[in-house]
Design a protein around this motif. Structure first.
Motif, short mmCIF file in Angstrom:
data_model
loop_
_atom_site.label_atom_id
_atom_site.label_comp_id
_atom_site.label_asym_id
_atom_site.label_seq_id
_atom_site.Cartn_x
_atom_site.Cartn_y
_atom_site.Cartn_z
N GLU A 27 0.84 -1.21 0.00
CA GLU A 27 0.00 0.00 0.00
C GLU A 27 0.87 1.25 0.00
O GLU A 27 0.58 2.23 -0.69
CB GLU A 27 -0.91 0.03 1.23
N LEU A 28 1.94 1.21 0.78
CA LEU A 28 2.86 2.34 0.84
C LEU A 28 3.55 2.51 -0.51
O LEU A 28 3.68 3.64 -1.00
CB LEU A 28 3.89 2.14 1.95
N TYR A 29 3.99 1.42 -1.11
CA TYR A 29 4.62 1.50 -2.44
C TYR A 29 3.68 2.20 -3.42
O TYR A 29 4.09 3.10 -4.14
CB TYR A 29 4.92 0.11 -3.01
N ARG A 30 2.43 1.75 -3.46
CA ARG A 30 1.47 2.32 -4.41
C ARG A 30 1.25 3.81 -4.15
O ARG A 30 1.18 4.61 -5.08
CB ARG A 30 0.14 1.57 -4.35
N PHE A 31 1.13 4.18 -2.88
CA PHE A 31 0.90 5.59 -2.56
C PHE A 31 2.10 6.44 -2.96
O PHE A 31 1.94 7.51 -3.55
CB PHE A 31 0.60 5.77 -1.06
N VAL A 32 3.30 5.99 -2.64
CA VAL A 32 4.51 6.74 -2.98
C VAL A 32 4.61 6.94 -4.49
O VAL A 32 4.87 8.05 -4.96
CB VAL A 32 5.77 6.05 -2.42
N PRO A 41 5.47 16.90 -12.28
CA PRO A 41 5.29 16.64 -13.71
C PRO A 41 6.55 16.20 -14.45
O PRO A 41 6.46 15.49 -15.44
CB PRO A 41 4.80 17.98 -14.26
N ALA A 42 7.72 16.60 -13.98
CA ALA A 42 8.97 16.20 -14.66
C ALA A 42 9.25 14.71 -14.52
O ALA A 42 9.99 14.14 -15.31
CB ALA A 42 10.15 17.00 -14.12
N TYR A 43 8.65 14.06 -13.50
CA TYR A 43 8.86 12.62 -13.32
C TYR A 43 8.01 11.90 -14.35
O TYR A 43 6.78 11.88 -14.26
CB TYR A 43 8.46 12.17 -11.92
N ARG A 44 8.65 11.29 -15.32
CA ARG A 44 7.96 10.59 -16.41
C ARG A 44 7.64 9.15 -16.04
O ARG A 44 6.80 8.51 -16.67
CB ARG A 44 8.79 10.61 -17.69
N TYR A 45 8.35 8.64 -15.03
CA TYR A 45 8.12 7.27 -14.55
C TYR A 45 8.55 7.19 -13.10
O TYR A 45 9.59 7.73 -12.72
CB TYR A 45 8.93 6.25 -15.37
N VAL A 46 7.74 6.52 -12.29
CA VAL A 46 8.09 6.21 -10.91
C VAL A 46 7.66 4.77 -10.69
O VAL A 46 6.53 4.39 -11.01
CB VAL A 46 7.38 7.12 -9.89
N GLY A 47 8.56 3.95 -10.18
CA GLY A 47 8.23 2.55 -9.95
C GLY A 47 8.98 1.98 -8.78
O GLY A 47 10.01 2.51 -8.34
N VAL A 48 8.45 0.88 -8.27
CA VAL A 48 9.12 0.11 -7.23
C VAL A 48 9.31 -1.29 -7.77
O VAL A 48 8.35 -1.94 -8.22
CB VAL A 48 8.28 0.06 -5.92
N TYR A 49 10.56 -1.71 -7.78
CA TYR A 49 10.92 -3.08 -8.16
C TYR A 49 11.32 -3.82 -6.90
O TYR A 49 12.06 -3.29 -6.09
CB TYR A 49 12.09 -3.08 -9.15
N CYS A 60 4.85 -1.96 -8.56
CA CYS A 60 3.86 -0.96 -8.97
C CYS A 60 4.59 0.15 -9.69
O CYS A 60 5.78 0.35 -9.50
CB CYS A 60 3.08 -0.43 -7.77
N SER A 61 3.84 0.87 -10.53
CA SER A 61 4.48 1.94 -11.29
C SER A 61 3.44 2.92 -11.83
O SER A 61 2.25 2.62 -11.87
CB SER A 61 5.28 1.38 -12.46
N ALA A 62 3.95 4.07 -12.25
CA ALA A 62 3.14 5.07 -12.95
C ALA A 62 4.04 5.67 -14.02
O ALA A 62 5.21 5.93 -13.78
CB ALA A 62 2.66 6.15 -11.98
N GLY A 63 3.49 5.84 -15.21
CA GLY A 63 4.26 6.38 -16.31
C GLY A 63 4.79 5.28 -17.21
O GLY A 63 4.40 4.12 -17.08
N VAL A 64 5.69 5.67 -18.09
CA VAL A 64 6.22 4.74 -19.08
C VAL A 64 7.74 4.74 -19.01
O VAL A 64 8.36 5.79 -18.91
CB VAL A 64 5.78 5.16 -20.51
N CYS A 65 8.32 3.54 -19.08
CA CYS A 65 9.77 3.43 -19.13
C CYS A 65 10.16 2.24 -19.99
O CYS A 65 9.32 1.40 -20.34
CB CYS A 65 10.38 3.31 -17.73
#
Length: 146
Positions: A27-32, A41-49, A60-65
């Protein structure tokens, strides 16, 4: 809003969510991931591996990489950051990638990955925030496993 104020606001929101967790670090990963991607806006991708067997898996991730959802150990900058035991910042042209590993003791748990464009939008303030976040991940993993 000044960047410093925005990052402080993000820290506070992450802290509140972290305190309300009910035994699930995911849950914390997803929220972060969501707050970093939505607020900067400059962050084009944020993810946790996270590590699994002999590979990194995107939790989890947001954006494209360009990273695959599953990356074998030894490939990509994920492995370089893990081997170095610290932040890896790689700039190519006007694009920057930052990899921040986190551990439980000496055992690698995973990495926070942030990619931005233009590259100048990730500075030492951002890196400090990423390190604080991964330190929080370490604490929460420990807390959830005890």
């Amino acid at each position: 809003m000044r960047k410093t104020d925005l990052l402080d606001e993000i820290r506070a929101e992450i802290g509140v969510v972290s305190d309300q967790l009910d035994g699930s670090v995911e849950e914390l990963y997803r929220f972060v991931v969501k707050i970093l991607f939505d607020q900067i806006p400059a962050y084009r991708y944020v993810g946790v591996y996270v590590t699994s067997e002999y590979q990194f898996k995107e939790s989890c991730s947001a954006g494209v990489c360009a990273l695959m959802q599953v990356v074998p150990f030894g490939e990509s900058l994920l492995s370089l950051a893990a081997a170095r035991g610290g932040v890896v910042r790689e700039q190519t042209g006007d694009h920057v990638e930052v990899y921040v590993p986190y551990y439980q003791g000496h055992h690698l748990i995973g990495e926070l990955v942030v990619m931005a464009s233009p590259a100048c939008h990730i500075d030492e303030e951002d890196i400090t925030l990423f390190c604080e976040i991964t330190s929080l991940f370490e604490s929460k993993v420990e807390e959830c496993n005890s």
